[in-house]
Design a protein around this motif. Structure first.
Motif, PDB file in Angstrom:
ATOM      1  N   CYS A 197       6.582   2.990  15.894  1.00 34.39           N
ATOM      2  CA  CYS A 197       6.348   2.101  14.657  1.00 34.39           C
ATOM      3  C   CYS A 197       7.211   2.488  13.424  1.00 34.39           C
ATOM      4  CB  CYS A 197       4.961   2.196  14.454  1.00 34.39           C
ATOM      5  SG  CYS A 197       3.912   0.340  14.733  1.00 34.39           S
ATOM      6  N   TYR A 198       6.810   4.021  13.130  1.00 39.80           N
ATOM      7  CA  TYR A 198       7.316   4.177  11.639  1.00 39.80           C
ATOM      8  C   TYR A 198       8.318   5.380  11.844  1.00 39.80           C
ATOM      9  CZ  TYR A 198       2.913   2.518  10.641  1.00 39.80           C
ATOM     10  OH  TYR A 198       1.670   1.622  10.536  1.00 39.80           O
TER      11      TYR A 198
ATOM     12  N   ILE B 232       6.124 -13.861  14.648  1.00 37.05           N
ATOM     13  CA  ILE B 232       4.700 -13.955  15.618  1.00 37.05           C
ATOM     14  C   ILE B 232       3.648 -15.063  15.156  1.00 37.05           C
ATOM     15  CG2 ILE B 232       2.464 -12.968  16.410  1.00 37.05           C
ATOM     16  CD1 ILE B 232       4.082 -10.394  16.268  1.00 37.05           C
TER      17      ILE B 232
ATOM     18  N   PHE C 193       0.058  -0.824  11.141  1.00 33.89           N
ATOM     19  CA  PHE C 193       0.793  -1.682  12.008  1.00 33.89           C
ATOM     20  C   PHE C 193       0.768  -1.399  13.480  1.00 33.89           C
ATOM     21  CE2 PHE C 193       3.521  -2.657   8.112  1.00 33.89           C
ATOM     22  CZ  PHE C 193       3.127  -3.924   8.275  1.00 33.89           C
TER      23      PHE C 193
ATOM     24  N   ASP D 178      11.429   5.351  11.777  1.00 34.51           N
ATOM     25  CA  ASP D 178      12.673   5.037  10.996  1.00 34.51           C
ATOM     26  C   ASP D 178      12.393   5.346   9.551  1.00 34.51           C
ATOM     27  OD1 ASP D 178      14.307   4.198  13.056  1.00 34.51           O
ATOM     28  OD2 ASP D 178      13.818   2.115  12.749  1.00 34.51           O
ATOM     29  N   LEU D 179      11.169   5.775   9.353  1.00 33.88           N
ATOM     30  CA  LEU D 179      10.748   6.254   7.693  1.00 33.88           C
ATOM     31  C   LEU D 179      11.153   7.937   7.797  1.00 33.88           C
ATOM     32  CD1 LEU D 179       7.920   3.904   6.639  1.00 33.88           C
ATOM     33  CD2 LEU D 179      10.352   3.794   6.288  1.00 33.88           C
TER      34      LEU D 179
ATOM     35  N   TYR E 104       0.929   6.744   6.890  1.00 30.67           N
ATOM     36  CA  TYR E 104       1.703   5.434   7.084  1.00 30.67           C
ATOM     37  C   TYR E 104       0.672   4.650   7.836  1.00 30.67           C
ATOM     38  CZ  TYR E 104       6.368   6.807   5.345  1.00 30.67           C
ATOM     39  OH  TYR E 104       7.402   7.334   4.673  1.00 30.67           O
TER      40      TYR E 104
ATOM     41  N   ARG F  56      -2.391  -3.043  14.698  1.00 29.23           N
ATOM     42  CA  ARG F  56      -2.402  -4.410  14.780  1.00 29.23           C
ATOM     43  C   ARG F  56      -1.387  -4.963  15.824  1.00 29.23           C
ATOM     44  NH1 ARG F  56      -0.819  -4.972   8.387  1.00 29.23           N
ATOM     45  NH2 ARG F  56      -0.786  -7.293   8.863  1.00 29.23           N
ATOM     46  N   LEU F  57      -0.485  -4.097  15.973  1.00 27.67           N
ATOM     47  CA  LEU F  57       0.621  -4.743  17.195  1.00 27.67           C
ATOM     48  C   LEU F  57      -0.229  -4.457  18.452  1.00 27.67           C
ATOM     49  CD1 LEU F  57       3.971  -3.531  15.958  1.00 27.67           C
ATOM     50  CD2 LEU F  57       3.109  -5.679  15.557  1.00 27.67           C
TER      51      LEU F  57
ATOM     52  N   ILE G 230      -5.472 -12.997  17.169  1.00 31.41           N
ATOM     53  CA  ILE G 230      -4.340 -12.694  16.660  1.00 31.41           C
ATOM     54  C   ILE G 230      -3.857 -12.898  15.069  1.00 31.41           C
ATOM     55  CG2 ILE G 230      -1.837 -12.970  16.881  1.00 31.41           C
ATOM     56  CD1 ILE G 230      -2.009 -13.451  19.899  1.00 31.41           C
TER      57      ILE G 230
ATOM     58  N   LEU H  43      -5.035 -10.615  12.973  1.00 27.49           N
ATOM     59  CA  LEU H  43      -4.363  -9.200  12.801  1.00 27.49           C
ATOM     60  C   LEU H  43      -2.974  -9.389  12.032  1.00 27.49           C
ATOM     61  CD1 LEU H  43      -4.914  -8.200  16.550  1.00 27.49           C
ATOM     62  CD2 LEU H  43      -5.663  -6.964  14.591  1.00 27.49           C
TER      63      LEU H  43
ATOM     64  N   ASP I 189       0.861  -1.253   0.032  1.00 29.02           N
ATOM     65  CA  ASP I 189       0.090   0.084  -0.053  1.00 29.02           C
ATOM     66  C   ASP I 189       0.839   1.253  -0.084  1.00 29.02           C
ATOM     67  OD1 ASP I 189      -2.364  -1.226  -0.159  1.00 29.02           O
ATOM     68  OD2 ASP I 189      -2.792  -1.370   1.899  1.00 29.02           O
ATOM     69  N   LEU I 190       2.199   1.148   0.134  1.00 30.94           N
ATOM     70  CA  LEU I 190       3.036   2.372   0.259  1.00 30.94           C
ATOM     71  C   LEU I 190       3.575   2.566  -1.374  1.00 30.94           C
ATOM     72  CD1 LEU I 190       5.081   1.959   3.484  1.00 30.94           C
ATOM     73  CD2 LEU I 190       3.126   3.348   2.883  1.00 30.94           C
TER      74      LEU I 190
ATOM     75  N   LEU J 227       8.830  -9.387  19.971  1.00 29.00           N
ATOM     76  CA  LEU J 227       8.806  -8.907  18.364  1.00 29.00           C
ATOM     77  C   LEU J 227       7.740  -7.781  18.201  1.00 29.00           C
ATOM     78  CD1 LEU J 227       8.278 -12.567  16.919  1.00 29.00           C
ATOM     79  CD2 LEU J 227      10.153 -11.121  16.532  1.00 29.00           C
ATOM     80  N   LEU J 228       7.123  -7.353  19.327  1.00 28.04           N
ATOM     81  CA  LEU J 228       6.081  -6.422  19.387  1.00 28.04           C
ATOM     82  C   LEU J 228       6.733  -4.675  19.285  1.00 28.04           C
ATOM     83  CD1 LEU J 228       3.160  -7.874  21.273  1.00 28.04           C
ATOM     84  CD2 LEU J 228       3.182  -7.508  18.854  1.00 28.04           C
TER      85      LEU J 228
ATOM     86  N   ARG K 182       8.915  -9.661  11.703  1.00 24.52           N
ATOM     87  CA  ARG K 182       8.206  -9.735  12.766  1.00 24.52           C
ATOM     88  C   ARG K 182       7.039 -10.479  12.764  1.00 24.52           C
ATOM     89  NH1 ARG K 182       8.649  -3.281  14.207  1.00 24.52           N
ATOM     90  NH2 ARG K 182       7.516  -4.030  16.054  1.00 24.52           N
TER      91      ARG K 182
ATOM     92  N   LYS L 195      -2.399   3.708   5.786  1.00 23.62           N
ATOM     93  CA  LYS L 195      -1.972   2.622   4.716  1.00 23.62           C
ATOM     94  C   LYS L 195      -1.549   1.356   5.294  1.00 23.62           C
ATOM     95  CE  LYS L 195      -0.885   5.605   1.100  1.00 23.62           C
ATOM     96  NZ  LYS L 195      -0.149   6.341   0.220  1.00 23.62           N
ATOM     97  N   LEU L 196      -0.737   1.247   6.491  1.00 31.60           N
ATOM     98  CA  LEU L 196      -0.186  -0.152   6.767  1.00 31.60           C
ATOM     99  C   LEU L 196      -1.014  -0.537   8.091  1.00 31.60           C
ATOM    100  CD1 LEU L 196       3.522   0.717   6.259  1.00 31.60           C
ATOM    101  CD2 LEU L 196       1.970  -0.241   4.839  1.00 31.60           C
TER     102      LEU L 196
ATOM    103  N   ILE M 149      -2.470  -7.115  18.843  1.00 36.80           N
ATOM    104  CA  ILE M 149      -1.672  -8.367  19.441  1.00 36.80           C
ATOM    105  C   ILE M 149      -1.388  -8.360  20.698  1.00 36.80           C
ATOM    106  CG2 ILE M 149       0.314  -9.779  18.820  1.00 36.80           C
ATOM    107  CD1 ILE M 149       0.032  -8.902  15.882  1.00 36.80           C
TER     108      ILE M 149
ATOM    109  N   PHE N 149       8.802  -5.424   9.621  1.00 36.95           N
ATOM    110  CA  PHE N 149       7.345  -5.883   9.921  1.00 36.95           C
ATOM    111  C   PHE N 149       7.195  -7.216   9.421  1.00 36.95           C
ATOM    112  CE2 PHE N 149       6.022  -1.460  10.614  1.00 36.95           C
ATOM    113  CZ  PHE N 149       5.723  -1.450  12.090  1.00 36.95           C
TER     114      PHE N 149
ATOM    115  N   LYS O 262      14.232  -1.069   7.297  1.00 34.81           N
ATOM    116  CA  LYS O 262      13.958   0.087   8.267  1.00 34.81           C
ATOM    117  C   LYS O 262      13.077  -0.360   9.252  1.00 34.81           C
ATOM    118  CE  LYS O 262      15.353   3.978   5.791  1.00 34.81           C
ATOM    119  NZ  LYS O 262      15.047   5.342   4.996  1.00 34.81           N
ATOM    120  N   LEU O 263      11.807  -1.007   8.868  1.00 34.67           N
ATOM    121  CA  LEU O 263      10.495  -1.299   9.719  1.00 34.67           C
ATOM    122  C   LEU O 263      10.566  -2.727  10.277  1.00 34.67           C
ATOM    123  CD1 LEU O 263       7.731   0.534   7.976  1.00 34.67           C
ATOM    124  CD2 LEU O 263       9.066   1.181   9.741  1.00 34.67           C
TER     125      LEU O 263
END
Lengths: 111, 111
Positions: free
Chosen positions: B13-14, A77, B70, B16-17, B64, B73-74, A107, A110, A16-17, B110-111, A73, B67-68, B77, A70, A67-68
């Protein structure tokens, strides 16, 4: 160029990016398994142009993952919850077993 | 402008972008809880310029997440594994309980 499962996962994570054009070409190549010519012909671009776009987009996806992280990860999980699910099957108490299994299902949705 | 926990999570989460400058200013504001003046003075920029940078970067982070997804979701979880952990405490068999708890610990990392 091997069509690696890794890029299917990265596409799933970060697709989606990408621009619609990048995502479209990557999906045709990695998910629909079309050849470079089969992708290029209807778009009016050469095999070389398709390959070049795929390579550039692979680098974009790898950069997001670097960078991420995911994809790695989520995959980790997934492996853990598979093992929890196996273990949970041995819980004698039905209610407790069902509760834990329900959370594992939550989970999974997700991931 | 409220300093929302949401942006701490999105930054986690993001972050690093973002560019180093964007991340730096966001961390000073959201994590170190500095004021706009405290952030701007050593950088030689006005409060208004700091605020404007923060707002732009908030929008980048929100984009971000839109779109993602995360962060959400994290967070979901995390809530599930907290409930699995509580349930696992009631498993009478020590080995099974330890196995499940170990996997929960692995997921937490991992979260």
């Amino acid at each position: 160029m091997a069509k690696e499962l890794r890029f299917v996962m990265l596409l799933d994570c970060y697709g989606d990016l990408l621009t619609e054009h990048q995502r479209n070409v990557m999906e045709l190549y990695y998910c629909e398994d079309l050849s470079l010519a089969e992708i290029g012909n209807p778009l009016g671009i050469t095999r070389q142009a398709v390959l070049s776009l795929i390579k550039r987009t692979e680098n974009i996806l790898l950069n997001y993952e670097e960078k991420l992280g995911f994809a790695e990860r989520l995959s980790g999980i997934r492996a853990c919850i598979d093992r929890i699910r196996s273990g949970a099957d041995s819980i004698p108490d039905k209610k407790l077993r069902d509760n834990i299994t329900d959370e594992i299902d939550n989970i999974s949705k997700l991931l």
